[in-house]
Write a protein that holds these residues in place. Structure first.
Motif, PDB file in Angstrom:
ATOM      1  N   ALA A  98       0.849  -1.196   0.000  1.00  0.00           N
ATOM      2  CA  ALA A  98       0.000   0.000   0.000  1.00  0.00           C
ATOM      3  C   ALA A  98       0.879   1.237   0.000  1.00  0.00           C
ATOM      4  O   ALA A  98       2.053   1.201   0.412  1.00  0.00           O
ATOM      5  CB  ALA A  98      -0.925   0.012   1.220  1.00  0.00           C
ATOM      6  N   SER A  99       0.330   2.310  -0.487  1.00  0.00           N
ATOM      7  CA  SER A  99       1.031   3.590  -0.446  1.00  0.00           C
ATOM      8  C   SER A  99       1.135   4.067   1.001  1.00  0.00           C
ATOM      9  O   SER A  99       0.221   3.879   1.802  1.00  0.00           O
ATOM     10  CB  SER A  99       0.269   4.624  -1.276  1.00  0.00           C
ATOM     11  OG  SER A  99       0.777   5.916  -1.047  1.00  0.00           O
ATOM     12  N   ILE A 100       2.278   4.692   1.327  1.00  0.00           N
ATOM     13  CA  ILE A 100       2.442   5.267   2.665  1.00  0.00           C
ATOM     14  C   ILE A 100       2.518   6.795   2.593  1.00  0.00           C
ATOM     15  O   ILE A 100       2.982   7.450   3.536  1.00  0.00           O
ATOM     16  CB  ILE A 100       3.692   4.704   3.377  1.00  0.00           C
ATOM     17  CG1 ILE A 100       4.967   5.032   2.596  1.00  0.00           C
ATOM     18  CG2 ILE A 100       3.569   3.198   3.587  1.00  0.00           C
ATOM     19  CD1 ILE A 100       6.248   4.661   3.362  1.00  0.00           C
ATOM     20  N   ALA A 101       2.081   7.341   1.451  1.00  0.00           N
ATOM     21  CA  ALA A 101       2.002   8.802   1.338  1.00  0.00           C
ATOM     22  C   ALA A 101       1.067   9.341   2.418  1.00  0.00           C
ATOM     23  O   ALA A 101       0.118   8.663   2.836  1.00  0.00           O
ATOM     24  CB  ALA A 101       1.523   9.193  -0.053  1.00  0.00           C
ATOM     25  N   SER A 102       1.332  10.546   2.848  1.00  0.00           N
ATOM     26  CA  SER A 102       0.604  11.114   3.998  1.00  0.00           C
ATOM     27  C   SER A 102      -0.896  11.174   3.774  1.00  0.00           C
ATOM     28  O   SER A 102      -1.680  11.044   4.723  1.00  0.00           O
ATOM     29  CB  SER A 102       1.133  12.518   4.306  1.00  0.00           C
ATOM     30  OG  SER A 102       2.505  12.449   4.640  1.00  0.00           O
ATOM     31  N   ASP A 103      -1.330  11.390   2.517  1.00  0.00           N
ATOM     32  CA  ASP A 103      -2.766  11.466   2.259  1.00  0.00           C
ATOM     33  C   ASP A 103      -3.393  10.101   2.009  1.00  0.00           C
ATOM     34  O   ASP A 103      -4.608   9.998   1.821  1.00  0.00           O
ATOM     35  CB  ASP A 103      -3.039  12.383   1.061  1.00  0.00           C
ATOM     36  CG  ASP A 103      -2.325  11.916  -0.197  1.00  0.00           C
ATOM     37  OD1 ASP A 103      -1.334  11.161  -0.076  1.00  0.00           O
ATOM     38  OD2 ASP A 103      -2.738  12.288  -1.306  1.00  0.00           O
ATOM     39  N   LYS A 104      -2.581   9.043   1.991  1.00  0.00           N
ATOM     40  CA  LYS A 104      -3.103   7.693   1.747  1.00  0.00           C
ATOM     41  C   LYS A 104      -2.963   6.776   2.961  1.00  0.00           C
ATOM     42  O   LYS A 104      -3.548   5.711   3.015  1.00  0.00           O
ATOM     43  CB  LYS A 104      -2.368   7.050   0.561  1.00  0.00           C
ATOM     44  CG  LYS A 104      -2.457   7.843  -0.729  1.00  0.00           C
ATOM     45  CD  LYS A 104      -3.888   7.904  -1.238  1.00  0.00           C
ATOM     46  CE  LYS A 104      -3.972   8.517  -2.629  1.00  0.00           C
ATOM     47  NZ  LYS A 104      -3.521   9.924  -2.663  1.00  0.00           N
ATOM     48  N   SER A 105      -2.141   7.198   3.947  1.00  0.00           N
ATOM     49  CA  SER A 105      -1.887   6.360   5.119  1.00  0.00           C
ATOM     50  C   SER A 105      -1.280   7.219   6.221  1.00  0.00           C
ATOM     51  O   SER A 105      -0.685   8.268   5.952  1.00  0.00           O
ATOM     52  CB  SER A 105      -0.926   5.222   4.746  1.00  0.00           C
ATOM     53  OG  SER A 105      -0.483   4.545   5.891  1.00  0.00           O
ATOM     54  N   ASN A 106      -1.430   6.750   7.462  1.00  0.00           N
ATOM     55  CA  ASN A 106      -0.765   7.431   8.583  1.00  0.00           C
ATOM     56  C   ASN A 106       0.442   6.636   9.077  1.00  0.00           C
ATOM     57  O   ASN A 106       0.922   6.842  10.188  1.00  0.00           O
ATOM     58  CB  ASN A 106      -1.756   7.659   9.728  1.00  0.00           C
ATOM     59  CG  ASN A 106      -2.205   6.349  10.375  1.00  0.00           C
ATOM     60  OD1 ASN A 106      -2.016   5.272   9.801  1.00  0.00           O
ATOM     61  ND2 ASN A 106      -2.806   6.443  11.556  1.00  0.00           N
ATOM     62  N   PHE A 107       0.938   5.720   8.236  1.00  0.00           N
ATOM     63  CA  PHE A 107       2.061   4.871   8.637  1.00  0.00           C
ATOM     64  C   PHE A 107       3.303   5.706   8.945  1.00  0.00           C
ATOM     65  O   PHE A 107       4.076   5.374   9.841  1.00  0.00           O
ATOM     66  CB  PHE A 107       2.360   3.849   7.535  1.00  0.00           C
ATOM     67  CG  PHE A 107       3.441   2.868   7.891  1.00  0.00           C
ATOM     68  CD1 PHE A 107       3.231   1.868   8.823  1.00  0.00           C
ATOM     69  CD2 PHE A 107       4.708   2.952   7.291  1.00  0.00           C
ATOM     70  CE1 PHE A 107       4.233   0.973   9.155  1.00  0.00           C
ATOM     71  CE2 PHE A 107       5.702   2.058   7.620  1.00  0.00           C
ATOM     72  CZ  PHE A 107       5.470   1.067   8.553  1.00  0.00           C
TER      73      PHE A 107
END
Length: 641
Positions: A474-483
């Protein structure tokens, strides 16, 4: 009774010759006229009876004389062993592991065992002797006496069942020979129960050597840590087999220079920790030494601290990758960031770690370069984009033999499972946690992998590892995840970076499989050597574009400080130490049964073997008897009337 030359017994048939001569001897009688026949008849009868007795006695002595001569030539003898005439084979296993350095009543166990073997074995006896690392096959004592006296201690020990199987291989295939297999050891406890699975074909004879004292102090492990003031320290775990209030000095050297000294006692605990302060960034060719007379091999531990080599990280990004600067800091890493369009392909082969950060397509040129990079032991970390080309992604994963993606699921999912046993989390968590703040993603590519590192609530994979490849699903970009905002991102990406270049550690263990990477440029015909004052070896080495992977296993064989060299150039220092299993002076109790017999000492065992094979010869007695019967015959002929 047995005969060395039984063919001479056929000569006993010759005893019938004097008997036949006696029975068929013919005499001619002469008539003599005499005036009174009555007196002549009486004298004649008396003479004939005495003559017949005399002849029978002489016949008997002659037959006994001849029989004794024949039996003397046949050489009769007695033996205690019913299979005395079978060939005798002797195989000895002599344990020369470090624990055999312990002192017995007459000195070190190994040295005393060698001396007793040398004294007990007959001069002409053929035997095979093997230790944990040497074999002397079918030799006499004279052939190997000097070698036996020079047998040294070995860091490795054969398992007792392995020693039994190895000993069996040295026997001939002669089914009629007597096969004596002797195992000499202190039978130290290394597995419980004692594993000696003998098959009954050969019943071994076990000799247990026992030290007088079982007190031993050893340096078990060394490691680096931070104290409460965040200062770097060298910590050592020191153990004793006995509790004692006596203080034992411990000294730290850099080369031969004394840099620190301390002491330790074992009043209440058998294991104690001791620490020494170190300077940040200090290169150290160290040696930690304690004074203990029992075993010497575990009194010294070597350690090497080299200036760490910076790991080269290349980020190929299709989105914001500024967060990587906070993970791959300049003190440990060299981070190069580039977008796909401005990528310099020459930098790929010079990198240790490549991060594909949410690029949407994977060009064929990049695909081929990445495949070659991973094949040369480089580490690749792949983070997909929600806008990524699924066909390109799966082509890359298939080329690298990894699990491909399924179609993107635009649904939120929580990351709830940490696979704590994965090497990436080694030393990260003090204990398993199950109540942390779960990261989440807004969309993901569904994958079920058996090599998961982090997983979703539905047990699908968020991050998995396949050889040198780490794949996010999965994407870990800030707008796609809070990882990015959780505490997991730092240990995950930081440890991926550290795994990309295996730095040398404080020390390695002799006889174990060890592997590390060194950033040394090598030409085609150049090699790297490990050099020390004791030995120089050429380890197994794999040359890649930006590094060389060194692997050691059976070599080196001796503990000490080693230096990586290329020709006349010197590079990193490496320390090798012996394992600590031999330091525990605990021993098995041998219970003789059908599988094996037990002897108290080496000399008693060999005396028993000699007694079983001893031959009592009687040919000299039969020669004496023959002379006696000859003398008896002479006396009978001369004096018997």
């Amino acid at each position: 009774m047995h005969f060395k030359h039984p063919e001479f017994l056929y000569a006993l048939f010759a005893l019938i010759i004097p008997l036949l001569i006696h029975l068929f001897q013919l005499r001619k009688f002469q008539k003599i006229e005499f005036s009174n026949v009555q007196f002549l008849k009486a004298v004649s009868l008396q003479t004939r009876k005495s003559s017949n007795v005399k002849k029978l006695i002489i016949l008997l002595t002659r037959m006994l004389l001849l029989a004794c001569i024949i039996l003397a030539f046949a050489q009769p003898f007695f033996t205690n062993d019913k299979d005395f005439d079978a060939p005798q084979e002797l195989v000895i296993y002599l344990d020369n592991s470090f624990s055999m350095e312990a002192k017995g009543k007459k000195g070190p166990l190994l040295k005393r065992a060698v001396q007793e073997i040398a004294e007990a074995i007959p001069e002409q006896q053929l035997f095979t002797l093997f230790t944990n690392d040497e074999v002397f096959k079918e030799v006499t004592k004279k052939d190997v006496l000097n070698d036996l006296l020079q047998i040294g201690y070995s860091p490795n020990q054969l398992a007792y069942h392995t020693a039994y199987l190895k000993g069996k291989q040295f026997f001939s295939k002669n089914q009629e020979s007597n096969k004596n297999l002797v195992l000499i050891s202190d039978f130290q406890i290394k597995q419980n129960p004692l594993e000696i699975s003998f098959d009954g074909a050969i019943v071994p004879k076990l000799i247990k050597l026992t030290p007088e004292s079982k007190n031993n102090i050893a340096i078990d492990t060394l490691y680096l840590e931070r104290n409460k003031n965040n200062d770097l320290t060298l910590a050592a775990s020191v153990s004793s087999t006995n509790l004692s209030s006596a203080s034992v000095p411990i000294t730290l050297f850099d080369n031969d220079k004394l840099i620190a000294k301390s002491s330790v006692s074992f009043n209440e605990q058998a294991v104690q920790k001791i620490s020494f302060s170190l300077k940040e960034g200090q290169d150290l060719r160290g040696k930690l030494v304690l004074q203990d007379p029992m075993l010497s091999f575990d009194n010294t531990r070597y350690l090497a601290i080299n200036s760490p080599k910076k790991i080269k990280v290349l980020s190929i990004s299709g989105s914001d990758d500024a967060f990587l600067k906070y993970i791959y800091t300049p003190d440990e890493f060299i981070l190069t960031q580039s977008n796909l369009n401005a990528l310099n392909y020459n930098t790929l082969g010079q990198s240790d770690l490549i991060i594909l950060n949410e690029i949407e397509t994977v060009p064929v040129t990049l695909l081929n370069a990445l495949k070659a990079f991973v094949a040369s032991k480089g580490v690749l970390c792949f983070i997909p984009s929600v806008k990524g080309n699924l066909k390109d992604y799966n082509e890359l994963l298939n080329q690298l033999d990894a699990t491909p993606f399924n179609a993107l699921i635009p649904a939120e999912n929580l990351i709830t499972t940490i696979h704590f046993d994965h090497p990436l989390f080694k030393g990260v968590f003090d204990k398993k946690i199950d109540n942390f703040q779960y990261p989440k993603v807004k969309s993901y590519f569904p994958v079920n992998s058996t090599r998961s590192i982090l997983s979703y609530t539905d047990e699908r994979t968020f991050l998995y590892n396949h050889k040198n490849l780490y794949v996010f699903t999965a994407s870990i970009a800030s707008d796609k995840s809070n990882f990015k905002n959780t505490s997991l991102i730092v240990p995950v990406l930081y440890n991926v970076g550290k795994e990309s270049l295996k730095q040398p550690v404080l020390y390695y263990q002799v006889g174990k499989l060890n592997s590390y990477d060194v950033q040394i440029p090598l030409d085609q015909d150049e090699i790297i050597s490990l050099y020390s004052e004791q030995e120089t070896i050429i380890p197994l080495q794999q040359n890649f574009t930006n590094k060389v992977r060194i692997t050691t296993d059976e070599t080196p064989t001796r503990a000490g400080m080693y230096t990586l060299t290329k020709g006349d150039e010197f590079f990193d220092h490496l320390a090798y130490n012996y394992g600590s299993s031999e330091s525990r002076l605990k021993y098995h109790t041998l219970k003789p049964g059908n599988d094996y017999t037990v002897a108290d000492t080496i000399s008693l065992l060999f005396d028993e073997l000699k007694e079983n094979n001893r031959v009592q010869e009687f040919w000299k007695w039969f020669v004496i008897f023959a002379l006696v019967f000859l003398l008896l015959e002479i006396l009978l002929l001369k004096y018997l009337k």
